[in-house]
Design an enzyme around this catalytic site. Structure first.
Site, PDB file in Angstrom:
ATOM      1  N   ASP A 119     -72.356-116.844 -35.835  1.00 26.60           N
ATOM      2  CA  ASP A 119     -71.624-117.379 -34.691  1.00 26.60           C
ATOM      3  C   ASP A 119     -72.323-118.673 -34.284  1.00 26.60           C
ATOM      4  O   ASP A 119     -73.467-118.928 -34.701  1.00 26.60           O
ATOM      5  CB  ASP A 119     -71.634-116.347 -33.559  1.00 26.60           C
ATOM      6  CG  ASP A 119     -70.919-116.833 -32.324  1.00 26.60           C
ATOM      7  OD1 ASP A 119     -69.859-117.462 -32.470  1.00 26.60           O
ATOM      8  OD2 ASP A 119     -71.413-116.586 -31.211  1.00 26.60           O
ATOM      9  N   ASP A 174     -71.978-120.638 -30.639  1.00 22.07           N
ATOM     10  CA  ASP A 174     -72.430-120.686 -29.243  1.00 22.07           C
ATOM     11  C   ASP A 174     -73.217-119.431 -28.885  1.00 22.07           C
ATOM     12  O   ASP A 174     -72.737-118.315 -29.050  1.00 22.07           O
ATOM     13  CB  ASP A 174     -71.229-120.839 -28.314  1.00 22.07           C
ATOM     14  CG  ASP A 174     -70.495-122.140 -28.562  1.00 22.07           C
ATOM     15  OD1 ASP A 174     -71.123-123.201 -28.411  1.00 22.07           O
ATOM     16  OD2 ASP A 174     -69.299-122.103 -28.907  1.00 22.07           O
ATOM     17  N   GLU A 192     -51.490-128.081 -18.743  1.00 17.01           N
ATOM     18  CA  GLU A 192     -51.300-128.934 -19.914  1.00 17.01           C
ATOM     19  C   GLU A 192     -52.483-129.890 -20.094  1.00 17.01           C
ATOM     20  O   GLU A 192     -52.955-130.503 -19.138  1.00 17.01           O
ATOM     21  CB  GLU A 192     -50.013-129.751 -19.780  1.00 17.01           C
ATOM     22  CG  GLU A 192     -48.749-128.917 -19.692  1.00 17.01           C
ATOM     23  CD  GLU A 192     -48.404-128.205 -20.998  1.00 17.01           C
ATOM     24  OE1 GLU A 192     -49.020-128.525 -22.037  1.00 17.01           O
ATOM     25  OE2 GLU A 192     -47.518-127.334 -20.962  1.00 17.01           O
ATOM     26  N   SER A 224     -66.922-119.347 -35.678  1.00 22.85           N
ATOM     27  CA  SER A 224     -67.010-119.459 -34.220  1.00 22.85           C
ATOM     28  C   SER A 224     -65.635-119.435 -33.575  1.00 22.85           C
ATOM     29  O   SER A 224     -64.656-119.906 -34.156  1.00 22.85           O
ATOM     30  CB  SER A 224     -67.717-120.769 -33.854  1.00 22.85           C
ATOM     31  OG  SER A 224     -67.604-121.052 -32.484  1.00 22.85           O
ATOM     32  N   SER A 225     -65.595-118.926 -32.351  1.00 18.88           N
ATOM     33  CA  SER A 225     -64.357-118.948 -31.573  1.00 18.88           C
ATOM     34  C   SER A 225     -64.005-120.344 -31.069  1.00 18.88           C
ATOM     35  O   SER A 225     -62.902-120.566 -30.580  1.00 18.88           O
ATOM     36  CB  SER A 225     -64.465-117.987 -30.379  1.00 18.88           C
ATOM     37  OG  SER A 225     -64.535-116.657 -30.827  1.00 18.88           O
TER      38      SER A 225
END
Length: 211
Positions: free
Chosen positions: A8, A10, A64, A106-107
């Site tokens: 991962d 972070d 947005e 990673s996300s």
């Protein structure tokens, strides 16, 4: 065949969680939304889209452009400040020197991951970088780690995942991979309950767990 390592980013490769939360707080406050670090901590290991969907529901606003704004804010706050963890660059150098196959999964979004790795000088150690934006389902689904294994050309059963989050560990277990938990975000009992086979609190211990 030696096990491949999937990391991962972070909270594992870079000490970014406080900066990440601060960037979210800044851009949300511009939209009139007050979010505390505690509010954001529950999304550790989840994608930015998960955070966005939550605050869309809370505010009834489409928000947005906020993801792009948040990425720019993170880079502004992190540039020259973002750090890795003690002992990790040396460990990665040894593993890389021995030819260990390594990937990042990673996300985060790809530009953010690449920024973080370059900012800390860790980018040279990884064959491939995978983002949750490249799969249908992010963590805790196994899709992201399975993508990393495919890109490395290594069976999932021969992969070890290094994670700090509950969704990440659940994803690793779901992918059929051995999971190791770094206690940068949660205490060891929480990580073991999420599926970590072993936990560690500094990188001086990790090499002994890898075998």
């Amino acid at each position: 065949m030696e096990e491949a390592l999937i990391w991962d980013c972070d909270g594992v490769l870079v000490d970014s969680e406080p900066l990440s939360n601060a960037a979210w707080q800044t851009v949300l406050l511009r939209r009139g939304v007050r979010a505390t670090s505690t509010d954001l901590d529950r999304f550790t290991g989840r994608s930015d889209d998960a955070v966005l969907e939550h605050y869309r529901r809370v505010t009834g606003d489409r928000l947005e452009g906020i993801l792009e704004e948040r990425e720019a804010e993170f880079e502004r706050q992190a540039r020259g400040v973002l750090t890795t963890f003690p002992g990790l660059p040396e460990l990665l150098g040894r593993l890389h020197g021995r030819g260990r196959r390594m990937a990042v999964a990673s996300s985060g979004r790809l530009p953010r991951i690449r920024f973080s790795l370059a900012e800390t000088g860790l980018d040279r150690y990884f064959e491939t970088v995978c983002s949750a934006t490249e799969v249908e389902h992010g963590k805790p689904a196994p899709d992201l780690f399975l993508l990393a294994a495919r890109r490395l050309g290594v069976p999932p059963s021969r992969c070890v995942v290094i994670e700090d989050s509950v969704p990440g560990l659940q994803a690793a277990v779901g992918a059929g991979m051995r999971a190791l938990g770094f206690t940068s975000s949660h205490p060891a009992p929480v990580l073991r309950e999420a599926g970590a086979a072993e936990t560690f609190d500094d990188y001086g211990r990790l090499e002994g767990l890898l075998g």
